[in-house]
Design a protein around this motif. Structure first.
Motif, PDB file in Angstrom:
ATOM      1  N   LEU A  78       0.771  -1.263  -0.086  1.00 40.45           N
ATOM      2  CA  LEU A  78      -0.091  -0.068  -0.019  1.00 40.45           C
ATOM      3  C   LEU A  78       0.900   1.231   0.108  1.00 40.45           C
ATOM      4  CD1 LEU A  78      -2.737  -0.916   2.654  1.00 40.45           C
ATOM      5  CD2 LEU A  78      -2.914  -0.812  -0.092  1.00 40.45           C
ATOM      6  N   ASN A  79       1.948   1.242   0.871  1.00 43.27           N
ATOM      7  CA  ASN A  79       3.063   2.354   0.922  1.00 43.27           C
ATOM      8  C   ASN A  79       3.442   2.607  -0.678  1.00 43.27           C
ATOM      9  OD1 ASN A  79       4.249   4.434   2.303  1.00 43.27           O
ATOM     10  ND2 ASN A  79       6.136   3.326   1.934  1.00 43.27           N
ATOM     11  N   LEU A  80       3.769   1.490  -1.421  1.00 43.11           N
ATOM     12  CA  LEU A  80       4.272   1.533  -2.497  1.00 43.11           C
ATOM     13  C   LEU A  80       3.605   2.285  -3.731  1.00 43.11           C
ATOM     14  CD1 LEU A  80       6.998   0.732  -4.040  1.00 43.11           C
ATOM     15  CD2 LEU A  80       5.688  -1.286  -4.688  1.00 43.11           C
ATOM     16  N   ILE A  81       2.142   1.838  -3.432  1.00 42.71           N
ATOM     17  CA  ILE A  81       1.130   2.428  -4.202  1.00 42.71           C
ATOM     18  C   ILE A  81       0.747   3.866  -4.236  1.00 42.71           C
ATOM     19  CG2 ILE A  81      -1.275   2.293  -4.904  1.00 42.71           C
ATOM     20  CD1 ILE A  81      -1.079  -0.852  -4.324  1.00 42.71           C
ATOM     21  N   ARG A  82       0.661   4.222  -2.853  1.00 44.69           N
ATOM     22  CA  ARG A  82       0.331   5.803  -2.362  1.00 44.69           C
ATOM     23  C   ARG A  82       1.320   5.905  -1.078  1.00 44.69           C
ATOM     24  NH1 ARG A  82      -2.856   9.437  -3.965  1.00 44.69           N
ATOM     25  NH2 ARG A  82      -3.535  10.966  -2.366  1.00 44.69           N
ATOM     26  N   PRO A  83       2.461   6.413  -1.154  1.00 44.55           N
ATOM     27  CA  PRO A  83       3.128   6.662   0.073  1.00 44.55           C
ATOM     28  C   PRO A  83       2.570   7.738   0.975  1.00 44.55           C
ATOM     29  CG  PRO A  83       4.368   7.513  -2.054  1.00 44.55           C
ATOM     30  CD  PRO A  83       2.949   6.592  -2.592  1.00 44.55           C
ATOM     31  N   SER A  84       2.775   7.541   1.952  1.00 42.33           N
ATOM     32  CA  SER A  84       2.553   8.484   3.066  1.00 42.33           C
ATOM     33  C   SER A  84       3.094   8.006   4.582  1.00 42.33           C
ATOM     34  CB  SER A  84       0.818   8.332   3.465  1.00 42.33           C
ATOM     35  OG  SER A  84       0.609   7.081   4.142  1.00 42.33           O
ATOM     36  N   ILE A  85       3.236   8.876   5.462  1.00 42.01           N
ATOM     37  CA  ILE A  85       4.069   8.697   6.590  1.00 42.01           C
ATOM     38  C   ILE A  85       3.191   7.909   7.549  1.00 42.01           C
ATOM     39  CG2 ILE A  85       3.036  10.902   7.762  1.00 42.01           C
ATOM     40  CD1 ILE A  85       6.627   9.247   8.508  1.00 42.01           C
ATOM     41  N   VAL A  86       1.987   7.813   7.362  1.00 41.91           N
ATOM     42  CA  VAL A  86       1.064   6.848   8.215  1.00 41.91           C
ATOM     43  C   VAL A  86       1.320   5.563   7.857  1.00 41.91           C
ATOM     44  CG1 VAL A  86      -1.268   6.075   9.067  1.00 41.91           C
ATOM     45  CG2 VAL A  86      -0.652   8.605   8.572  1.00 41.91           C
ATOM     46  N   LEU A  87       1.395   5.018   6.627  1.00 40.68           N
ATOM     47  CA  LEU A  87       1.546   3.887   6.150  1.00 40.68           C
ATOM     48  C   LEU A  87       3.091   3.274   6.404  1.00 40.68           C
ATOM     49  CD1 LEU A  87      -0.012   3.605   2.769  1.00 40.68           C
ATOM     50  CD2 LEU A  87      -0.942   2.448   4.817  1.00 40.68           C
ATOM     51  N   MET A  88       3.909   4.246   6.335  1.00 35.89           N
ATOM     52  CA  MET A  88       5.417   4.189   6.502  1.00 35.89           C
ATOM     53  C   MET A  88       5.556   3.795   8.084  1.00 35.89           C
ATOM     54  SD  MET A  88       8.646   4.087   5.209  1.00 35.89           S
ATOM     55  CE  MET A  88       8.480   5.125   3.754  1.00 35.89           C
ATOM     56  N   THR A  89       5.072   4.598   8.892  1.00 39.92           N
ATOM     57  CA  THR A  89       5.037   4.244  10.382  1.00 39.92           C
ATOM     58  C   THR A  89       4.598   2.752  10.749  1.00 39.92           C
ATOM     59  OG1 THR A  89       4.925   6.519  10.945  1.00 39.92           O
ATOM     60  CG2 THR A  89       4.531   4.991  12.559  1.00 39.92           C
ATOM     61  N   GLY A  90       3.145   2.309  10.324  1.00 39.05           N
ATOM     62  CA  GLY A  90       2.857   1.078  10.406  1.00 39.05           C
ATOM     63  C   GLY A  90       3.774   0.158   9.857  1.00 39.05           C
ATOM     64  N   GLY A  91       4.353   0.287   8.645  1.00 36.08           N
ATOM     65  CA  GLY A  91       5.224  -0.666   8.112  1.00 36.08           C
ATOM     66  C   GLY A  91       6.457  -0.912   8.778  1.00 36.08           C
ATOM     67  N   VAL A  92       6.882   0.187   9.464  1.00 34.47           N
ATOM     68  CA  VAL A  92       8.113   0.190  10.280  1.00 34.47           C
ATOM     69  C   VAL A  92       7.837  -0.454  11.490  1.00 34.47           C
ATOM     70  CG1 VAL A  92       9.756   1.504  11.657  1.00 34.47           C
ATOM     71  CG2 VAL A  92       9.401   2.191   9.205  1.00 34.47           C
ATOM     72  N   ILE A  93       6.724  -0.432  12.148  1.00 34.56           N
ATOM     73  CA  ILE A  93       6.514  -1.030  13.369  1.00 34.56           C
ATOM     74  C   ILE A  93       6.296  -2.503  13.294  1.00 34.56           C
ATOM     75  CG2 ILE A  93       4.631  -1.210  15.181  1.00 34.56           C
ATOM     76  CD1 ILE A  93       4.003   1.607  14.727  1.00 34.56           C
ATOM     77  N   VAL A  94       5.451  -2.828  12.014  1.00 29.60           N
ATOM     78  CA  VAL A  94       4.987  -4.395  12.032  1.00 29.60           C
ATOM     79  C   VAL A  94       6.178  -5.143  11.434  1.00 29.60           C
ATOM     80  CG1 VAL A  94       3.711  -5.669  10.999  1.00 29.60           C
ATOM     81  CG2 VAL A  94       2.496  -3.749  11.804  1.00 29.60           C
ATOM     82  N   ALA A  95       7.045  -4.432  10.555  1.00 26.35           N
ATOM     83  CA  ALA A  95       8.453  -5.177   9.989  1.00 26.35           C
ATOM     84  C   ALA A  95       9.266  -5.315  11.075  1.00 26.35           C
ATOM     85  CB  ALA A  95       8.892  -4.408   8.718  1.00 26.35           C
ATOM     86  N   GLY A  96       9.607  -4.341  11.967  1.00 26.80           N
ATOM     87  CA  GLY A  96      10.385  -4.329  13.128  1.00 26.80           C
ATOM     88  C   GLY A  96       9.970  -5.648  14.070  1.00 26.80           C
ATOM     89  N   LEU A  97       8.780  -5.583  14.362  1.00 25.34           N
ATOM     90  CA  LEU A  97       8.190  -6.795  15.255  1.00 25.34           C
ATOM     91  C   LEU A  97       8.488  -8.215  14.325  1.00 25.34           C
ATOM     92  CD1 LEU A  97       4.965  -5.347  16.359  1.00 25.34           C
ATOM     93  CD2 LEU A  97       7.129  -5.795  17.764  1.00 25.34           C
ATOM     94  N   GLY A  98       8.344  -8.224  13.129  1.00 26.78           N
ATOM     95  CA  GLY A  98       8.464  -9.457  12.288  1.00 26.78           C
ATOM     96  C   GLY A  98       9.711  -9.754  12.189  1.00 26.78           C
ATOM     97  N   ILE A  99      10.726  -8.848  11.910  1.00 24.45           N
ATOM     98  CA  ILE A  99      12.357  -9.413  11.823  1.00 24.45           C
ATOM     99  C   ILE A  99      12.563  -9.722  12.976  1.00 24.45           C
ATOM    100  CG2 ILE A  99      14.499  -8.386  11.661  1.00 24.45           C
ATOM    101  CD1 ILE A  99      13.331  -8.639   9.034  1.00 24.45           C
ATOM    102  N   VAL A 100      12.335  -9.562  14.195  1.00 21.48           N
ATOM    103  CA  VAL A 100      12.822 -10.005  15.353  1.00 21.48           C
ATOM    104  C   VAL A 100      11.949 -11.286  15.847  1.00 21.48           C
ATOM    105  CG1 VAL A 100      13.049  -9.455  17.710  1.00 21.48           C
ATOM    106  CG2 VAL A 100      13.618  -7.815  16.092  1.00 21.48           C
ATOM    107  N   LEU A 101      10.557 -11.347  15.576  1.00 24.31           N
ATOM    108  CA  LEU A 101       9.738 -12.311  16.153  1.00 24.31           C
ATOM    109  C   LEU A 101       9.753 -13.325  14.982  1.00 24.31           C
ATOM    110  CD1 LEU A 101       7.247 -10.518  18.139  1.00 24.31           C
ATOM    111  CD2 LEU A 101       9.067 -11.822  19.057  1.00 24.31           C
ATOM    112  N   TYR A 102      10.606 -13.879  14.278  1.00 22.70           N
ATOM    113  CA  TYR A 102      10.695 -15.171  13.312  1.00 22.70           C
ATOM    114  C   TYR A 102       9.996 -15.167  12.192  1.00 22.70           C
ATOM    115  CZ  TYR A 102      12.016 -16.787  18.026  1.00 22.70           C
ATOM    116  OH  TYR A 102      12.557 -17.073  19.179  1.00 22.70           O
ATOM    117  N   ASN A 103       9.321 -13.915  11.754  1.00 23.11           N
ATOM    118  CA  ASN A 103       8.997 -13.839  10.436  1.00 23.11           C
ATOM    119  C   ASN A 103       9.967 -13.005   9.301  1.00 23.11           C
ATOM    120  OD1 ASN A 103       5.836 -13.271  11.976  1.00 23.11           O
ATOM    121  ND2 ASN A 103       6.227 -15.074  10.883  1.00 23.11           N
TER     122      ASN A 103
END
Length: 126
Positions: A78-103
């Motif tokens: 979604l951020n690639l289609i229409r970039p925004s700071i809200v999507l970037m923030t959500g992506g950073v949060i969930v991707a950071g959790l996923g990298i550390v927690l085995y995904n």
């Protein structure tokens, strides 16, 4: 009319850094002091009802079903289609959790797509 690429202001970069460090820090706390720490693991499996045990069980269910990776990938697309700071923030949060927690696979792909979001033009203002 020429569209300029999506750029973050210095305050937005600082915001993303703070959010990223907090999410990765909490994920490290969950992984090493709740999921993999044998004393806490045995106590939670024995039936201890605390916030740490509830967070441990929630994180376990979420990473077994690859929720962190799939959510990070959806937000990154979604951020690639229409970039925004809200999507970037959500992506950073969930991707950071996923990298550390085995995904790692899906979250790593999502981080790559979040970086590619800077190559897209910014959304047009009304």
């Amino acid at each position: 009319m020429k569209k300029t690429p999506f750029r973050l202001t210095p305050y937005q970069v600082q915001w993303l850094m703070v959010v990223g460090f907090l999410s990765v820090g909490y994920a490290l706390y969950l992984r090493y002091l709740a999921i993999e720490f044998s004393t806490v693991s045995l106590a939670c499996d024995a039936g201890l009802q605390s916030m740490l045990c509830q967070a441990r069980s929630l994180a376990t269910v979420l990473y077994k079903n690859s929720v962190f990776g799939i959510t990070a990938l959806v937000i990154a697309v979604l951020n690639l289609i229409r970039p925004s700071i809200v999507l970037m923030t959500g992506g950073v949060i969930v991707a950071g959790l996923g990298i550390v927690l085995y995904n790692i696979e899906l979250s790593g792909l999502a981080i790559g797509l979040l970086i590619l979001g800077f190559a897209r033009p910014a959304p047009a203002t009304a």
